[in-house]
Design a protein around this motif. Structure first.
Motif, PDB file in Angstrom:
ATOM      1  N   LEU A  78       9.905  18.591  -4.308  1.00 20.81           N
ATOM      2  CA  LEU A  78       9.830  19.431  -3.112  1.00 20.81           C
ATOM      3  C   LEU A  78       8.848  18.810  -2.112  1.00 20.81           C
ATOM      4  O   LEU A  78       7.649  18.738  -2.379  1.00 20.81           O
ATOM      5  N   ASP A  79       9.342  18.376  -0.980  1.00 21.56           N
ATOM      6  CA  ASP A  79       8.481  17.744   0.031  1.00 21.56           C
ATOM      7  C   ASP A  79       7.381  18.671   0.530  1.00 21.56           C
ATOM      8  O   ASP A  79       6.306  18.209   0.903  1.00 21.56           O
ATOM      9  N   THR A  80       7.648  19.966   0.569  1.00 23.20           N
ATOM     10  CA  THR A  80       6.675  20.918   1.112  1.00 23.20           C
ATOM     11  C   THR A  80       5.584  21.291   0.121  1.00 23.20           C
ATOM     12  O   THR A  80       4.548  21.817   0.514  1.00 23.20           O
ATOM     13  N   LEU A  81       5.800  21.031  -1.173  1.00 26.12           N
ATOM     14  CA  LEU A  81       4.840  21.454  -2.187  1.00 26.12           C
ATOM     15  C   LEU A  81       3.581  20.603  -2.120  1.00 26.12           C
ATOM     16  O   LEU A  81       3.626  19.388  -2.241  1.00 26.12           O
ATOM     17  N   GLU A  95      -1.600  14.075  -2.930  1.00 27.91           N
ATOM     18  CA  GLU A  95      -2.253  13.219  -1.940  1.00 27.91           C
ATOM     19  C   GLU A  95      -1.317  12.049  -1.708  1.00 27.91           C
ATOM     20  O   GLU A  95      -1.260  11.131  -2.521  1.00 27.91           O
ATOM     21  N   GLY A  96      -0.562  12.119  -0.620  1.00 36.49           N
ATOM     22  CA  GLY A  96       0.467  11.107  -0.369  1.00 36.49           C
ATOM     23  C   GLY A  96       1.558  11.245  -1.410  1.00 36.49           C
ATOM     24  O   GLY A  96       2.143  12.309  -1.563  1.00 36.49           O
ATOM     25  N   GLU A  97       1.799  10.187  -2.156  1.00 33.55           N
ATOM     26  CA  GLU A  97       2.807  10.214  -3.217  1.00 33.55           C
ATOM     27  C   GLU A  97       2.196  10.483  -4.591  1.00 33.55           C
ATOM     28  O   GLU A  97       2.907  10.565  -5.581  1.00 33.55           O
ATOM     29  N   GLU A  98       0.894  10.618  -4.642  1.00 30.45           N
ATOM     30  CA  GLU A  98       0.188  10.820  -5.918  1.00 30.45           C
ATOM     31  C   GLU A  98      -0.126  12.300  -6.135  1.00 30.45           C
ATOM     32  O   GLU A  98      -0.361  13.037  -5.187  1.00 30.45           O
TER      33      GLU A  98
END
Length: 193
Positions: free
Chosen positions: A130-133, A152-155
């Protein structure tokens, strides 16, 4: 989560059945899974958390929903009922029924013996899509411990919060919740045999 219904369903078929059912079911890969009831501890912890979140969100463009708000993980097609879901800004829903949230900011799951592995594993793998999570929280009900994952970013960064004097800080929705409030009325002494 129970054994799945053996018949594969489309998302539309699932939603049609789910909206008419008295029993809540999650939907994963074409299958419905009936959800089981919750323990007293689970319900108290969930209620305490929603009370604290709602109080801090008063007057702001944020909302907290308890376990009856369905969430769709659009990238994977999963439909699920988190114990608590919060959104800040405009809540987006799948259709005119306004019962399936698409853009959660924070998801909280209260762990139980029967769901812990699933909540930590497969379910979190879906949620991470989920991009918004921004934050995912796992709350133990057998001890005073919260695992807080923050994107945090992709992490995803994990921090652990424990002890009644500690505070959970949900940065994305600007809420600070004391663990004493989350675990209010929870007795950790074993029940007599």
């Amino acid at each position: 989560m129970s054994s799945p219904n053996p018949v594969l369903l489309t998302p539309g078929e699932y939603l049609d059945l789910e909206r008419r059912s008295e029993i809540r079911s999650e939907y994963v890969a074409g299958r419905m899974f009936a959800m089981s009831g919750a323990s007293r501890r689970h319900v108290l912890i969930t209620s305490n958390l929603v009370r604290e979140l709602s109080g801090q969100m008063r007057g702001r463009a944020c909302e907290a929903y308890v376990s009856d708000m369905r969430v769709k993980v659009s990238p994977t097609g999963m439909y699920t009922y988190p114990d608590i879901v919060a959104v800040c800004g405009e809540a987006r829903f799948e259709d005119e029924h306004i019962d399936t949230l698409l853009n959660p900011t924070v998801i909280v799951e209260v762990l139980s013996e029967s769901t812990e592995a699933y909540d930590r594993g497969e379910k979190f793998a879906h949620y991470r899509r989920l991009d918004t999570l921004r934050e995912f929280v796992l709350v133990a009900q057998d001890k005073i411990r919260i695992e807080h994952f923050r994107r945090e970013g992709e992490e995803w960064i994990l921090s652990e919060v424990s002890g009644l004097d500690a505070t959970l800080h949900l940065v994305s929705i600007d809420c600070h919740i004391g663990l004493a409030a989350i675990y209010e009325k929870i007795d950790f002494n074993p029940l007599p045999v």
